[in-house]
Design an enzyme around this catalytic site. Structure first.
Site, PDB file in Angstrom:
ATOM      1  N   LYS A  22      20.762  39.867  27.606  1.00  0.00           N
ATOM      2  CA  LYS A  22      21.645  41.038  27.678  1.00  0.00           C
ATOM      3  C   LYS A  22      23.019  40.688  27.102  1.00  0.00           C
ATOM      4  O   LYS A  22      23.599  41.451  26.330  1.00  0.00           O
ATOM      5  CB  LYS A  22      21.808  41.485  29.136  1.00  0.00           C
ATOM      6  N   ASN A  23      23.538  39.511  27.474  1.00  0.00           N
ATOM      7  CA  ASN A  23      24.902  39.166  27.063  1.00  0.00           C
ATOM      8  C   ASN A  23      25.013  38.827  25.580  1.00  0.00           C
ATOM      9  O   ASN A  23      26.123  38.703  25.058  1.00  0.00           O
ATOM     10  CB  ASN A  23      25.441  37.997  27.898  1.00  0.00           C
ATOM     11  N   CYS A 126      32.091  44.943  36.616  1.00  0.00           N
ATOM     12  CA  CYS A 126      31.710  44.228  37.846  1.00  0.00           C
ATOM     13  C   CYS A 126      32.935  43.896  38.696  1.00  0.00           C
ATOM     14  O   CYS A 126      33.989  43.550  38.160  1.00  0.00           O
ATOM     15  CB  CYS A 126      31.042  42.904  37.490  1.00  0.00           C
ATOM     16  N   ARG A 131      39.730  40.165  36.058  1.00  0.00           N
ATOM     17  CA  ARG A 131      39.174  40.225  34.713  1.00  0.00           C
ATOM     18  C   ARG A 131      40.094  40.924  33.702  1.00  0.00           C
ATOM     19  O   ARG A 131      39.792  42.002  33.203  1.00  0.00           O
ATOM     20  CB  ARG A 131      37.792  40.885  34.727  1.00  0.00           C
ATOM     21  N   ASP A 316      27.249  32.688  35.921  1.00  0.00           N
ATOM     22  CA  ASP A 316      26.265  33.749  36.148  1.00  0.00           C
ATOM     23  C   ASP A 316      25.025  33.257  36.895  1.00  0.00           C
ATOM     24  O   ASP A 316      24.141  34.067  37.194  1.00  0.00           O
ATOM     25  CB  ASP A 316      25.843  34.383  34.811  1.00  0.00           C
ATOM     26  N   ARG A 408      21.041  46.773  35.681  1.00  0.00           N
ATOM     27  CA  ARG A 408      21.971  46.606  34.568  1.00  0.00           C
ATOM     28  C   ARG A 408      21.574  45.405  33.704  1.00  0.00           C
ATOM     29  O   ARG A 408      21.823  45.421  32.499  1.00  0.00           O
ATOM     30  CB  ARG A 408      23.397  46.374  35.079  1.00  0.00           C
TER      31      ARG A 408
HETATM   32  C1  UD1 Z   1      31.110  37.082  29.804  1.00  0.00           C
HETATM   33  C2  UD1 Z   1      29.772  37.522  30.353  1.00  0.00           C
HETATM   34  C3  UD1 Z   1      29.717  37.308  31.864  1.00  0.00           C
HETATM   35  C4  UD1 Z   1      30.051  35.853  32.193  1.00  0.00           C
HETATM   36  C5  UD1 Z   1      31.373  35.448  31.548  1.00  0.00           C
HETATM   37  C6  UD1 Z   1      31.679  33.959  31.717  1.00  0.00           C
HETATM   38  C7  UD1 Z   1      29.023  39.328  28.914  1.00  0.00           C
HETATM   39  C8  UD1 Z   1      28.729  40.777  28.759  1.00  0.00           C
HETATM   40  N1  UD1 Z   1      29.572  38.935  30.079  1.00  0.00           N
HETATM   41  O1  UD1 Z   1      32.109  37.916  30.401  1.00  0.00           O
HETATM   42  O2  UD1 Z   1      28.409  37.636  32.320  1.00  0.00           O
HETATM   43  O3  UD1 Z   1      30.165  35.702  33.593  1.00  0.00           O
HETATM   44  O4  UD1 Z   1      31.333  35.716  30.121  1.00  0.00           O
HETATM   45  O5  UD1 Z   1      30.653  33.178  31.206  1.00  0.00           O
HETATM   46  O6  UD1 Z   1      28.753  38.527  28.033  1.00  0.00           O
HETATM   47  N2  UD1 Z   1      40.122  36.027  30.948  1.00  0.00           N
HETATM   48  C9  UD1 Z   1      41.478  36.215  30.902  1.00  0.00           C
HETATM   49  N3  UD1 Z   1      41.980  37.061  29.943  1.00  0.00           N
HETATM   50  C10 UD1 Z   1      41.180  37.691  29.044  1.00  0.00           C
HETATM   51  C11 UD1 Z   1      39.784  37.483  29.089  1.00  0.00           C
HETATM   52  C12 UD1 Z   1      39.282  36.636  30.061  1.00  0.00           C
HETATM   53  O7  UD1 Z   1      42.226  35.661  31.695  1.00  0.00           O
HETATM   54  O8  UD1 Z   1      41.711  38.435  28.209  1.00  0.00           O
HETATM   55  C13 UD1 Z   1      39.564  35.130  31.982  1.00  0.00           C
HETATM   56  C14 UD1 Z   1      38.623  35.856  32.944  1.00  0.00           C
HETATM   57  O9  UD1 Z   1      39.316  36.516  33.962  1.00  0.00           O
HETATM   58  C15 UD1 Z   1      37.790  34.696  33.450  1.00  0.00           C
HETATM   59  C16 UD1 Z   1      37.680  33.793  32.221  1.00  0.00           C
HETATM   60  O10 UD1 Z   1      38.752  34.173  31.354  1.00  0.00           O
HETATM   61  O11 UD1 Z   1      38.489  34.018  34.453  1.00  0.00           O
HETATM   62  C17 UD1 Z   1      36.381  33.894  31.471  1.00  0.00           C
HETATM   63  O12 UD1 Z   1      36.106  35.251  31.177  1.00  0.00           O
HETATM   64  P1  UD1 Z   1      35.286  35.675  29.878  1.00  0.00           P
HETATM   65  O13 UD1 Z   1      34.588  34.465  29.334  1.00  0.00           O
HETATM   66  O14 UD1 Z   1      36.174  36.421  28.967  1.00  0.00           O
HETATM   67  O15 UD1 Z   1      34.223  36.665  30.483  1.00  0.00           O
HETATM   68  P2  UD1 Z   1      33.585  37.936  29.804  1.00  0.00           P
HETATM   69  O16 UD1 Z   1      33.527  37.749  28.333  1.00  0.00           O
HETATM   70  O17 UD1 Z   1      34.245  39.143  30.333  1.00  0.00           O
END
Ligand code: UD1
Length: 431
Positions: A22-23, A126, A131, A316, A408
């Site tokens: 999915k991701n 979620c 986030r 995850d 989902r």
């Molecule tokens: C993706 C995955 C999710 C997984 C996560 C971490 C998808 C659809 N989702 O989520 O299932 O749990 O990677 O492997 O692929 N952060 C910031 N600022 C930002 C963006 C992120 O501080 O602008 C922080 C987040 O709060 C978190 C960390 O960075 O603490 C990692 O988040 P991120 O890798 O961006 O997660 P997603 O891409 O949202």
């Protein structure tokens, strides 16, 4: 709202086909906005998030068709999507769509790169911590976009097109790296990304972008270089197998005992989690067919884990591994380093008899001899499947409410488990 009823105590025996990730499917589908030509994606999972993203992409003008499923095929037969963004009709991603799925915020990158402007609502998604999207905005600004935050929307504009830049991530972010890959592919000149996410889904997106004509080197490693091109073309790409689904079923077998082949699964996508499972007492082997997981006789050994970006233990799979540890022969420590507030499953696991104490970002789990079935509530995608894992090994009946979280991200979960001997059924409509 559907519910899932599970009667615990059966070991799992058989074969589980692993779906496309999915991701990986979500950013790949979003990449279709980068080209006027058709992007064909094979092995797309039939999960609710994919359906939701199709709706969102249609709103921007993407035409799509679905094939690959024939009458009589197994329900989990993979689907092939053809996505065509010949004409983008709307550069705004409204709140009511983005709020349903956080990853849809990523449309900001291709819309901006191709149209010079995007208006995308700040996301919901979620309930696992705050986030933020500050690093995604940082990427767009570095590439030369002007960003305004207006009434809950990110308004990104560029008059003369995006320009290549040096982008250093202070924190590893999967979404930030996807954003940088998509936007820089159509920027003028050279982009250097450092401290990029190395997750297999990032490498999969880059592999597809390269087929579309992008010039990307190093994806899957912390330093990525991109030479922008003027336009991208259509391509044909198969989505990488889902490492989180693989790990989830591997943990389920470690929990219940038994012998299951996880068809098409690749060990290199989740070696760290497989090592933790082997330490817990599972016997893991692999062949061309996939990964085989067995556990017979002896109980579950306690193992400490700490989540980390790839190739570390995936956040995850944290909830699922915690479910396994609730029946271990002793104490384990589970440390969550990626998301704050990702312990929502603890209270629900406690309803099944688990003994878990929280101390900041650490959960101390004291294994118990037996869990007992109870009604529980799914709180987010991965947390909800941890309740399924615990229920499979609990005495008596568990009802998992709010199953839409599971839908989902997990394709035909109850069918896949049911075929391996689990007593699990979906109760439609109620609850
Ligand atoms: C993706 C995955 C999710 C997984 C996560 C971490 C998808 C659809 N989702 O989520 O299932 O749990 O990677 O492997 O692929 N952060 C910031 N600022 C930002 C963006 C992120 O501080 O602008 C922080 C987040 O709060 C978190 C960390 O960075 O603490 C990692 O988040 P991120 O890798 O961006 O997660 P997603 O891409 O949202």
């Amino acid at each position: 709202m559907d519910r899932i009823r599970i009667v615990g105590g059966q070991s799992l025996e058989g074969t589980i086909p692993i779906s496309g990730a999915k991701n990986a499917a979500l950013p790949l589908m979003i990449a279709s906005l980068l080209t006027q030509e058709t992007l064909t994606l094979e092995n797309t999972p039939s999960v609710a998030d994919v359906g939701m993203l199709l709706q969102i992409l249609s709103h921007h003008g993407v035409d799509y068709s679905v094939d690959g499923r024939r009458p009589g095929d197994a329900p989990q037969a993979a689907r092939t999507l053809h996505l065509s963004a010949r004409r983008i009709v709307d550069i705004t991603a409204p709140y009511d769509l983005v709020a349903k799925m956080r990853a849809s915020f990523w449309v900001v990158a291709p819309l901006l790169a191709r149209m010079g402007e995007a208006r995308v609502s700040l996301p919901g998604g979620c309930a696992i911590g705050t986030r933020p999207v500050d690093l995604l905005i940082m990427v767009l600004e570095k590439l030369g976009a002007k960003i305004d935050i207006e009434a809950g929307y990110v308004h990104a504009r560029t008059k003369s097109g995006l320009k290549g830049a040096e982008i250093h991530f202070p924190k590893v972010t999967v979404g930030g790296t996807h954003t940088a890959l998509m936007a820089a592919s159509l920027a003028q000149g050279h982009t250097l990304i450092t401290n990029a996410a190395c997750e297999p889904e990032v490498a999969d997106l880059a592999a597809c972008l390269i087929k579309m004509g992008a010039k990307i080197k190093g994806a899957g490693r912390p330093t990525i270089e991109i030479e922008g091109v003027a336009s991208l073309q259509g391509a044909h790409h198969a989505v990488v197998p889902d490492r989180i689904e693989t790990g989830t079923y591997a943990i389920a077998v470690a929990m219940t005992g038994g012998d299951v082949l996880l068809e098409r699964a690749s060990p290199e996508l989740l070696q760290n989690a497989l090592d933790a499972l082997a330490q817990a007492g599972a016997d893991i082997s692999h062949s061309n067919e996939g990964i085989r997981v067995r556990r017979n006789g002896s109980g579950i050994e306690p193992v400490d884990i700490e989540t980390a970006p790839f190739p570390g233990f995936p956040t995850d799979l944290q909830a699922q591994f915690m479910a396994l540890m609730t029946k271990a022969k002793g104490r384990s420590r589970i440390t969550e380093t990626i998301f704050e507030n990702r312990f929502m499953h603890v209270q629900e696991l406690a309803r099944l008899g688990a003994r878990i104490k929280l101390d900041g970002d650490v959960a101390h789990v004291e294994g118990v001899a037996e869990l007992q079935g109870a009604p529980v509530m799914a709180t987010d995608l991965r947390a909800s499947v941890s309740l399924v894992i615990a229920a499979l090994a609990a005495r008596g009946e568990t009802i998992v409410n709010r199953v839409y979280h599971l839908d989902r991200g997990f394709e035909h979960l109850e069918k896949k488990l049911g075929r391996c001997g689990a007593i699990v059924e979906r109760i439609s409509g109620a609850g």
